[in-house]
Design a protein around this motif. Structure first.
Motif, PDB file in Angstrom:
ATOM      1  N   LEU A 142       0.825  -1.206   0.000  1.00  0.00           N
ATOM      2  CA  LEU A 142       0.000   0.000   0.000  1.00  0.00           C
ATOM      3  C   LEU A 142       0.863   1.261   0.000  1.00  0.00           C
ATOM      4  O   LEU A 142       0.598   2.212  -0.734  1.00  0.00           O
ATOM      5  CB  LEU A 142      -0.913   0.004   1.228  1.00  0.00           C
ATOM      6  N   ARG A 143       1.912   1.269   0.815  1.00  0.00           N
ATOM      7  CA  ARG A 143       2.819   2.429   0.835  1.00  0.00           C
ATOM      8  C   ARG A 143       3.521   2.585  -0.502  1.00  0.00           C
ATOM      9  O   ARG A 143       3.754   3.704  -0.974  1.00  0.00           O
ATOM     10  CB  ARG A 143       3.835   2.262   1.977  1.00  0.00           C
ATOM     11  N   LEU A 144       3.864   1.467  -1.120  1.00  0.00           N
ATOM     12  CA  LEU A 144       4.528   1.513  -2.419  1.00  0.00           C
ATOM     13  C   LEU A 144       3.629   2.167  -3.467  1.00  0.00           C
ATOM     14  O   LEU A 144       4.073   3.021  -4.243  1.00  0.00           O
ATOM     15  CB  LEU A 144       4.897   0.093  -2.851  1.00  0.00           C
ATOM     16  N   VAL A 145       2.357   1.770  -3.499  1.00  0.00           N
ATOM     17  CA  VAL A 145       1.418   2.317  -4.486  1.00  0.00           C
ATOM     18  C   VAL A 145       1.094   3.774  -4.186  1.00  0.00           C
ATOM     19  O   VAL A 145       1.062   4.626  -5.085  1.00  0.00           O
ATOM     20  CB  VAL A 145       0.141   1.466  -4.530  1.00  0.00           C
ATOM     21  N   ILE A 146       0.855   4.095  -2.923  1.00  0.00           N
ATOM     22  CA  ILE A 146       0.524   5.468  -2.547  1.00  0.00           C
ATOM     23  C   ILE A 146       1.664   6.418  -2.893  1.00  0.00           C
ATOM     24  O   ILE A 146       1.455   7.514  -3.428  1.00  0.00           O
ATOM     25  CB  ILE A 146       0.204   5.546  -1.044  1.00  0.00           C
ATOM     26  N   ALA A 147       2.895   5.996  -2.586  1.00  0.00           N
ATOM     27  CA  ALA A 147       4.066   6.848  -2.823  1.00  0.00           C
ATOM     28  C   ALA A 147       4.594   6.746  -4.244  1.00  0.00           C
ATOM     29  O   ALA A 147       5.580   7.391  -4.578  1.00  0.00           O
ATOM     30  CB  ALA A 147       5.181   6.480  -1.845  1.00  0.00           C
ATOM     31  N   ARG A 148       3.938   5.912  -5.091  1.00  0.00           N
ATOM     32  CA  ARG A 148       4.361   5.742  -6.478  1.00  0.00           C
ATOM     33  C   ARG A 148       5.827   5.337  -6.594  1.00  0.00           C
ATOM     34  O   ARG A 148       6.583   5.837  -7.416  1.00  0.00           O
ATOM     35  CB  ARG A 148       4.107   7.023  -7.271  1.00  0.00           C
ATOM     36  N   GLY A 149       6.221   4.434  -5.709  1.00  0.00           N
ATOM     37  CA  GLY A 149       7.574   3.884  -5.772  1.00  0.00           C
ATOM     38  C   GLY A 149       8.590   4.610  -4.926  1.00  0.00           C
ATOM     39  O   GLY A 149       9.679   4.081  -4.691  1.00  0.00           O
ATOM     40  N   ASN A 150       8.279   5.809  -4.421  1.00  0.00           N
ATOM     41  CA  ASN A 150       9.251   6.583  -3.637  1.00  0.00           C
ATOM     42  C   ASN A 150       9.114   6.250  -2.158  1.00  0.00           C
ATOM     43  O   ASN A 150       8.667   7.063  -1.349  1.00  0.00           O
ATOM     44  CB  ASN A 150       9.019   8.080  -3.857  1.00  0.00           C
TER      45      ASN A 150
END
Length: 430
Positions: free
Chosen positions: A102-110
């Motif tokens: 979820l953090r990966l998708v929300i942050a768009r990889g950052n």
């Protein structure tokens, strides 16, 4: 008395120590569960998956940030769903993997340092699926993963949509802190710092308004990240400190970078800063006009005149990119000196009488010279280019001379007040 830089260093060290101590406690707790898992099931890879899941389930960050607590909440729900249906050692990995994804998708990889958990998660996932198949355990409970992922992502977006003003204000406040840090960087040149200082002052002014445009806040957040990357690049730090492992507290949006040959180029970043400064000046002028409709006529006229001149100076910076080499420096000197004069006039109305007339007379003429040269550049003889640059340099010197005159007048006025006060005190003592 402690020096400000020493306070900053001590504060930074204590913050780092606190963060490291908290992460150590989390890792120790995860290792305790790893030991219990190994004693119960005797599988090293399965025990490793427990450690990876716990560490990812409680990531680094501020619990007040929806980027932290919404993925963590989704991961905890995932753990509660699996605990009664599968052996307890299998609850941690899906929960941590859900939070991490979820953090990966929300942050768009950052996702910064969270990337370091990827190998452990992949290894743990391989071990968990293998054990589930070997032990002939039901895989149906794992279908809760995509369902909870979709609900978590939808909840995050709904939260930001409902509380977008509060979220964007937190993003703006965080960006202001980061911009001040960028301004303290020794790696940035004088030119970069002048643009950053203008961006900081206008961003602070924007934060005073309740209805600050979200689109501008998003751009400030993104460009602050670009300036941080530029600062790191100019400091010759390794490339991985600029991209992969980067602190991510407000990575809600993607961001553009300008990488050429493995190094960040300042031209693209500064061009973005100039465009943002011009848009901020226009927005602030509009917000000030709508927020103060009941002022006295003379005061309102002066405020509108200052806002108009500030916008004119910002637009002058934006025209620099369309002109040949040699025009940039005098145009920047004129624009930044004009903004400095405008700032002084806002603080001291006594400076307005002569300085307003000066700017209202000469700033439009600078724009006229620049616009006419850009329009007729192809038809002008080569010697006209150098002559135009010389005229702009003379104008820049005139602006600087007037600004110094404002400072001298303030100094003379202050000295006169001190002399008058001193004379009054001497008379009273007699």
């Amino acid at each position: 008395m402690a020096q400000p830089w020493l306070d900053t260093v001590v504060g930074s060290v204590l913050t780092v120590v606190k963060i490291v101590a908290l992460r150590v406690v989390i890792h120790l707790a995860a290792l305790v569960l790893v030991g219990l898992s190994y004693q119960a099931f005797g599988d090293v890879l399965l025990s490793t998956s427990v450690w990876a899941g716990i560490v990812c389930l409680i990531p680094y960050g501020s619990p007040r940030n929806p980027y932290w607590w919404i993925p963590v909440a989704a991961g905890c729900v995932q753990a509660l769903v699996l605990l009664p249906l599968l052996p307890w050692a299998f609850f941690a990995l899906p929960a941590g993997l859900l939070t991490w994804t979820l953090r990966l998708v929300i942050a768009r990889g950052n996702i910064g340092w969270d990337w370091t958990a990827a190998p452990a998660l992949a290894l743990g996932l391989y071990a968990a699926v293998g054990n589930l198949l070997d032990w002939q355990l039901p895989l149906l409970p794992l279908l809760s993963f995509p369902i909870l992922f979709a609900l978590g992502l939808a909840g995050y977006r709904m939260f930001n949509r409902i509380f977008h003003s509060n979220v964007h204000r937190q993003m703006l406040a965080a960006s202001l802190v980061r911009l001040r840090t960028v301004l303290q960087s020794a790696s940035l040149g004088e030119n970069e710092k002048r643009h950053c200082s203008l961006l900081l002052s206008q961003s602070e002014a924007l934060g005073l308004y309740k209805d600050c445009p979200d689109e501008l806040v998003d751009r400030i957040v993104n460009i602050t990240g670009e300036l941080e990357d530029l600062s790191r690049s100019l400091a010759s730090k390794p490339a991985w400190t600029r991209t992969l492992f980067k602190s991510t507290q407000w990575q809600h949006l993607g961001k553009n970078t300008y990488i050429q040959g493995g190094r960040l180029t300042g031209e693209g970043v500064l061009q973005n800063v100039q465009e943002l400064n011009a848009d901020l000046a226009r927005t602030l002028a509009s917000l000030k006009k709508s927020a103060n409709p009941g002022k006295a006529s003379a005061e309102q006229d002066d405020a509108v005149a200052l806002d108009t001149l500030s916008l004119s100076a910002s637009e002058l910076l934006g025209k620099k990119g369309s002109l040949p080499d040699g025009f940039g420096r005098p145009l920047e000197d004129i624009a930044f000196t004009a903004m400095d004069m405008i700032g002084a006039m806002r603080k001291d109305p006594a400076d307005r009488r002569t300085s307003l007339r000066f700017l209202e007379r000469y700033l439009p003429r600078v724009h006229h010279v620049v616009d006419e040269y850009a329009r007729m550049e192809k038809d002008l003889p080569p010697e006209t280019r150098q002559r135009t640059i010389e005229v702009l340099e003379q104008l820049a010197a005139s602006f600087d001379s007037h600004r110094q005159g404002m400072t001298r007048n303030d100094t003379i006025g202050f000295t006169a007040e001190l002399d008058a006060l001193d004379a009054l005190l001497k008379m009273r003592s007699r």
